[in-house]
Write a protein that holds these residues in place. Structure first.
Motif, PDB file in Angstrom:
ATOM      1  N   ARG A   9       0.828  -1.207   0.000  1.00 56.33           N
ATOM      2  CA  ARG A   9       0.000   0.000   0.000  1.00 56.33           C
ATOM      3  C   ARG A   9       0.864   1.261   0.000  1.00 56.33           C
ATOM      4  N   THR A  12       2.415   1.805  -3.422  1.00 57.40           N
ATOM      5  CA  THR A  12       1.432   2.362  -4.352  1.00 57.40           C
ATOM      6  C   THR A  12       1.300   3.872  -4.154  1.00 57.40           C
ATOM      7  N   ASP A  16       2.284   6.476  -7.020  1.00 53.16           N
ATOM      8  CA  ASP A  16       1.253   7.408  -7.485  1.00 53.16           C
ATOM      9  C   ASP A  16       1.745   8.852  -7.362  1.00 53.16           C
ATOM     10  N   ARG A  60       8.389   3.115 -10.758  1.00 52.27           N
ATOM     11  CA  ARG A  60       6.980   3.249 -11.142  1.00 52.27           C
ATOM     12  C   ARG A  60       6.663   2.337 -12.326  1.00 52.27           C
ATOM     13  N   ARG A  63       6.333  -1.114 -11.231  1.00 48.09           N
ATOM     14  CA  ARG A  63       5.095  -1.304 -10.478  1.00 48.09           C
ATOM     15  C   ARG A  63       3.875  -1.385 -11.391  1.00 48.09           C
ATOM     16  N   THR A  64       3.814  -0.503 -12.395  1.00 53.77           N
ATOM     17  CA  THR A  64       2.614  -0.435 -13.234  1.00 53.77           C
ATOM     18  C   THR A  64       2.674  -1.368 -14.437  1.00 53.77           C
TER      19      THR A  64
END
Length: 364
Positions: A9, A12, A16, A60, A63-64
């Motif tokens: 969490r 993220t 973000d 990032r 992650r994405t």
């Protein structure tokens, strides 16, 4: 709670935040952000922190999984290229963390190799270091704690002579900062020294002993050396002693999870970026064969949990979520003492990504 739950969490939230930052800064590089509104102070060329912004973009993208995010990371990494020829040992920070094998692409690897060769060519055998350099101002022939991290693994990949120079550079810094021969000296490590051909090395007063980020940088460099066998084979016992000295003399395993910026000012600003760097160093040490590997793993998770729980912003009307606050850029100058720092974000994200199983911490 399973670490993967809270770590995922928090990661993220941080990634973000990277998207928000990217939209704000455009082709500039973020340096530090105001704790009240999250607006960034930026730099056009990246300074010594540019690799951390590239590294955050790569994290990032990891992650994405989005191709657009990979392309943005690749574009940022290409903009680091002018620093290859810059006279600064902080090329280790710029090019290792901006192109690390676990994050980047073949093009990033080619840039990393070019930077590694340039740093190898900059080695000064008489001083025994890749000099701090003149690119950022001030005296050139310095040995500083922040001249070692990143440069150890970067030089390790610089061809046949690279590992030996990486070891020489690291051990000269350890001998200066901790005391020659592994015997050590009382008190905190002294993070900065200046070389004169006639008189040799003499200590500098700034940064002062007890600079938390300097201690974290040294620990990270030792951890990287222990994970690279071709570097570790040079004076391996000295490396093990240095790890123990840094862990015990600086209170990394027993002191405050988030240290003050300076040990001499325990009531002064804390530095979450030093804590994040330390957490990554501890995670790396936990993968090595050091006697305190288990304690390092436990402490690293505790530090990351504290950073995520107490210093990471949540959703709100006035500032973005995912900001790692309470980073201290320079307490002595009163510059950005409670701010979000781009390298603090990077090391927090890297530590969380390791806990979440997203990256292999031994390859970043």
């Amino acid at each position: 709670m399973n670490s993967a739950d809270w770590a995922g969490r928090a990661l993220t939230a941080v990634t973000d935040r990277v998207a928000v930052t990217a939209a704000e800064v455009g082709d500039r590089f973020p340096l530090y952000a105001d704790p009240l509104d999250g607006r960034w102070t930026t730099t056009g060329r990246g300074s010594w922190t540019g690799g951390f912004w590239a590294g955050l973009l790569w994290l990032r993208a990891r992650r994405t999984g989005a191709e657009a995010d990979r392309a943005a990371a690749a574009r940022c990494t290409r903009r680091l290229a002018p620093w290859v020829a810059a006279d600064t040992a902080t090329r280790g920070l710029i090019f290792w963390y901006g192109t690390a094998p676990a994050l980047g692409t073949p093009a990033a690897a080619a840039l990393r190799a070019e930077a590694a060769r340039a740093c190898l060519d900059a080695y000064d055998p008489e001083a025994g270091v890749v000099p701090w350099g003149a690119a950022l101002g001030g005296p050139r022939l310095l040995a500083r704690a922040d001249a070692v991290p990143g440069l150890v693994p970067l030089l390790a990949g610089a061809g046949p002579g690279g590992p030996g120079v990486a070891a020489a550079h690291l051990h000269r810094h350890l001998d200066l900062c901790l005391g020659a021969g592994g015997a050590g000296r009382p008190g905190r490590p002294r993070p900065a020294w200046q070389f004169d051909a006639a008189t040799g090395w003499r200590p500098r007063e700034d940064p002062e002993p007890g600079w938390s980020r300097g201690e974290a940088w040294l620990l990270l460099a030792v951890a990287d050396a222990l994970l690279h066998p071709e570097v570790a084979r040079h004076r391996p016992e000295r490396l093990t002693r240095a790890a123990g000295q840094l862990l015990l003399r600086t209170g990394v395993l027993t002191g405050r999870l988030v240290p003050p910026d300076r040990a001499s000012r325990p009531r002064g600003p804390v530095d979450t970026s030093a804590a994040a760097i330390t957490a990554v160093a501890l995670l790396k040490l936990s993968r090595s064969r050091t006697p305190l590997a288990g304690a390092c793993a436990t402490r690293a998770e505790a530090v990351l949990h504290r950073l995520a729980g107490a210093h990471l912003t949540g959703p709100g009307p006035d500032r973005p979520a995912g900001m790692l606050l309470d980073g201290c850029y320079d307490a002595a100058k009163g510059l950005a003492v409670r701010h979000e720092l781009v390298w603090g974000d990077f090391f927090l994200a890297l530590g969380l990504a390791a806990l979440d199983g997203l990256v292999d911490i031994t390859r970043v």
